[in-house]
Design an enzyme around this catalytic site. Sequence first.
Site, short mmCIF file in Angstrom:
data_model
loop_
_atom_site.label_atom_id
_atom_site.label_comp_id
_atom_site.label_asym_id
_atom_site.label_seq_id
_atom_site.Cartn_x
_atom_site.Cartn_y
_atom_site.Cartn_z
N GLU A 142 -30.62 37.80 -90.84
CA GLU A 142 -30.52 36.60 -91.69
C GLU A 142 -29.47 35.63 -91.15
OE1 GLU A 142 -30.05 39.15 -95.19
OE2 GLU A 142 -31.69 38.03 -96.12
N GLU A 192 -34.07 46.22 -95.41
CA GLU A 192 -33.55 46.34 -96.78
C GLU A 192 -34.49 47.13 -97.68
OE1 GLU A 192 -33.42 43.66 -94.91
OE2 GLU A 192 -31.57 42.52 -95.25
C1 3H9 Z 1 -28.48 43.89 -96.05
O1 3H9 Z 1 -28.24 43.46 -94.96
C2 3H9 Z 1 -28.57 43.04 -97.28
C3 3H9 Z 1 -28.71 41.58 -97.00
O2 3H9 Z 1 -30.08 41.24 -96.86
C4 3H9 Z 1 -28.22 40.75 -98.14
C5 3H9 Z 1 -26.79 40.84 -98.47
C6 3H9 Z 1 -26.36 39.86 -99.51
N1 3H9 Z 1 -23.38 49.31 -93.39
O3 3H9 Z 1 -27.28 55.42 -88.17
P1 3H9 Z 1 -26.13 55.70 -87.29
C7 3H9 Z 1 -22.92 53.28 -90.15
S1 3H9 Z 1 -28.66 45.56 -96.33
C8 3H9 Z 1 -22.43 50.26 -93.31
O4 3H9 Z 1 -25.58 57.09 -87.28
P2 3H9 Z 1 -27.73 54.90 -85.03
C9 3H9 Z 1 -23.57 54.64 -90.42
O5 3H9 Z 1 -23.36 55.05 -91.74
C10 3H9 Z 1 -28.35 46.31 -94.78
N2 3H9 Z 1 -22.46 51.27 -92.42
O6 3H9 Z 1 -26.37 55.26 -85.77
C11 3H9 Z 1 -22.86 55.49 -89.40
O7 3H9 Z 1 -21.58 55.81 -89.92
P3 3H9 Z 1 -20.92 57.24 -89.62
C12 3H9 Z 1 -29.54 46.24 -93.91
C13 3H9 Z 1 -23.47 51.31 -91.57
O8 3H9 Z 1 -27.35 54.40 -83.70
C14 3H9 Z 1 -22.67 54.54 -88.22
O9 3H9 Z 1 -22.78 53.23 -88.75
N3 3H9 Z 1 -29.28 47.03 -92.72
C15 3H9 Z 1 -24.49 50.36 -91.61
O10 3H9 Z 1 -28.67 56.05 -85.15
C16 3H9 Z 1 -23.69 54.72 -87.13
O11 3H9 Z 1 -24.99 54.68 -87.71
C17 3H9 Z 1 -29.63 48.31 -92.63
O12 3H9 Z 1 -30.21 48.88 -93.51
C18 3H9 Z 1 -24.42 49.32 -92.56
N4 3H9 Z 1 -25.33 48.36 -92.64
O13 3H9 Z 1 -28.38 53.74 -85.87
C19 3H9 Z 1 -29.27 48.97 -91.33
N5 3H9 Z 1 -25.39 50.66 -90.64
O14 3H9 Z 1 -20.74 57.27 -88.12
C20 3H9 Z 1 -28.96 50.41 -91.55
C21 3H9 Z 1 -24.92 51.76 -90.02
O15 3H9 Z 1 -19.65 57.18 -90.40
N6 3H9 Z 1 -28.51 51.07 -90.35
N7 3H9 Z 1 -23.76 52.15 -90.58
O16 3H9 Z 1 -21.89 58.25 -90.12
C22 3H9 Z 1 -29.36 51.57 -89.41
O17 3H9 Z 1 -30.56 51.42 -89.48
C23 3H9 Z 1 -28.76 52.37 -88.29
O18 3H9 Z 1 -27.53 52.85 -88.74
C24 3H9 Z 1 -28.56 51.60 -86.98
C25 3H9 Z 1 -27.76 52.50 -85.98
C26 3H9 Z 1 -29.91 51.29 -86.37
C27 3H9 Z 1 -27.77 50.36 -87.21
#
Ligand code: 3H9
Length: 695
Positions: A108, A128
């Site tokens: 976004e 999301e």
């Molecule tokens: C949003 O954006 C809402 C908006 O539209 C509107 C707002 C107003 N936040 O998965 P991994 C942490 S909603 C906080 O093991 P990978 C994760 O917990 C968001 N923490 O690695 C982990 O921590 P730990 C939309 C996050 O390489 C570490 O990072 N976005 C977030 O297998 C490593 O992650 C999503 O839904 C986050 N957003 O995968 C994306 N993302 O090491 C969700 C990650 O302490 N995330 N962490 O366990 C993912 O899909 C995967 O984590 C990603 C990396 C592909 C990024």
Amino acid sequence: MTEITSAVSLEKKDNIGILAIDNPPVNALGIKVRKGLADGIEMAEKDSDIEAMVIMGRGRAFSAGADIREFGKPMEEPHLPDVLGKIENCSKPVVAAIQGTTFGGGLETALSCHFRIAVKNASFGLPEVKLGLLPGASGTQRLPRVMGVEKALNMITSGNPIGVKEALDSGLIDEIAEGELEDAAVAFAKKVLSEKRPIVKVSEKEDQIAYAREHPEIFDEFRKKNARRFRGFEAPEACIKAVEAAVNKPFKEGVKYERQLFAELMEGSQSAAQRYYFFAERQVSKIPDIPKDTPTYDINKVGIIGAGTMGGGIAMNFANAGIPVKIVDQKQDFLDRGLGVIRDNYERSASKGKMTQDDVEKRMGLITGTMSMEDLSDVDLVIEAVYENIDLKKDIFKRLDSICKDGAILATNTSYLDVNEIAAETGRPEWVLGLHFFSPANVMRLLEIVRAEKTSKEVLATALAIARKIRKIAAVVGVCYGFAGNRMFAQRKRESERLVLEGAPPTQIDKVIYDFGFPMGPFALADLIGIDVGWDRDNSNSRTLQEVLCEMGRLGQKSGAGYYKYEKGSRTPIQDPEVEKIIADFAAKQGIKRRDDITDEEILERCIYPIINEGAKIIEEKIAVRPSDLDVIWVNGYGWPIYRGGPMFYADLVGLDKVLETMKKYEAKFGDEWKPAGLLEKLVNEGKKFGDLNG
Ligand code: 3H9
């Protein structure tokens, strides 16, 4: 370079300002990033040396989106939509320079910039919906304006990412950057300036949404086409409504509507469950006494004992990861059949376009069959997958111990049996553990790693690493009958079978469970798996309903009849009055009083609460590390709807006092099997939840 906040800096390269996000691990848009971006844009507006801006992310991501850990708490200002408004309204051109993960609020943010360029490793997504939400910072309004409604609907409701080529083809990015991204972005910004390109505000673009404006029916068609996939979930419908608003309302009003839908979803239990689950799945591989730096062994060759459905499915996981596998079975005939089934599975994937014929051959080339267990002398890991017979398994492990090299890990795929007893047959119990795959093993993502009494930490760490490599979600459990998942599942099986004898038709029970969100109810599931699984044909004597049905040849789908009947070649269950008579007769013989007042509520309580109670006992006995691990097991292995978080999360949601009270109500009626777990009583007394034990 100016550090605006600890997570965002502003640097000048000639007349270009570079606003860089540096918030490891994934540049989540927490308060320091939002503030940094907002202040950075303001600073750049005021700085007469800066003529254009680049926004980029350092490390492995542009940004993975909003910081999910901030959700559910009061959000500090500035809010992301306001920050993005500031970026889009910047009077100087703003270029998003994109690499790595660009998800959710990250995408976004990029959409609020006037131009977007990306390197080849970039991936773009709005995940999301997987958190029970919709893109809440104008993603539902801006994305359709760049790539059209149909593509945007697909991306937003699936949450699945696209790569850089698709992003370019669909108009999401302007250019693929070659070489070093920062240099390419600066050059691109200078080009924008020299060519005097007008600023492109996505919010003002209308051309891509014009078609949908003329054809409003595409939304209902999309709903209809995806009804099965969306069943039970609230977020996909909200996503569709928001995109409809992008088409039918002015941008500002669309944004307002999107915010309202976002807030509603955020308040609801589905998003709470899905956000909880996101962290639960990341927590499950963290074992308190196995630090990250625990040494692991290399697994370069794998042996599998048993070429049946399970052995074959397990072998495919390793071949898919490029690891050679030897399958051992007693007869050439069994091996041929087993390898034939594996080839068929791969060929089917190839015919669906999921892999090439070359991939099929490569994978088949990694799998060999042998009738000699001695051939496993050089493998690093053996997984035994023969049928459930403790003596047979003990015998196999004794032989493996003498055949396999020192340092080979010996694993059993048993679903129920005592892994300690099996390990004791070897002179290396610290190298023995359970690897409990779920059927079909090449499809199901869950793996229970059974840690036996003497399994070494290094062997356990290796099992966790190998699970990651073969793309399984692994939960570590201890030794007990059925381990965690099947032990809990047995509770539902027992109660659903009792309910049917007490008078609830299989159709009613299945409907309650299906409506709760499972893919099917217990009886449709039994018919699918085969009612004869675990049936002892030689000693069958009409003592249980299972025995009665099996003796009549009602084995489930495969015999055309089980708890339901099936038309030839069809998998659709049809209610069968005949089976209801069989059940009623059997119940009469057992002296079971039948009633016709069993409510859906009773069915739900009796099928779900004992699962929770058993889970509590499992935690109490330290068979599982934490309650959220049980939720991960149920979501991935038993079809628990992710929007209800898992049984332990659901229990917290319902209220543990209510669960306890219900257990006691049925204990008074049915006796000991309903005795509440000590942990359940303790948590209620202390006013705590299962969630408090998840640390
Ligand atoms: C949003 O954006 C809402 C908006 O539209 C509107 C707002 C107003 N936040 O998965 P991994 C942490 S909603 C906080 O093991 P990978 C994760 O917990 C968001 N923490 O690695 C982990 O921590 P730990 C939309 C996050 O390489 C570490 O990072 N976005 C977030 O297998 C490593 O992650 C999503 O839904 C986050 N957003 O995968 C994306 N993302 O090491 C969700 C990650 O302490 N995330 N962490 O366990 C993912 O899909 C995967 O984590 C990603 C990396 C592909 C990024």
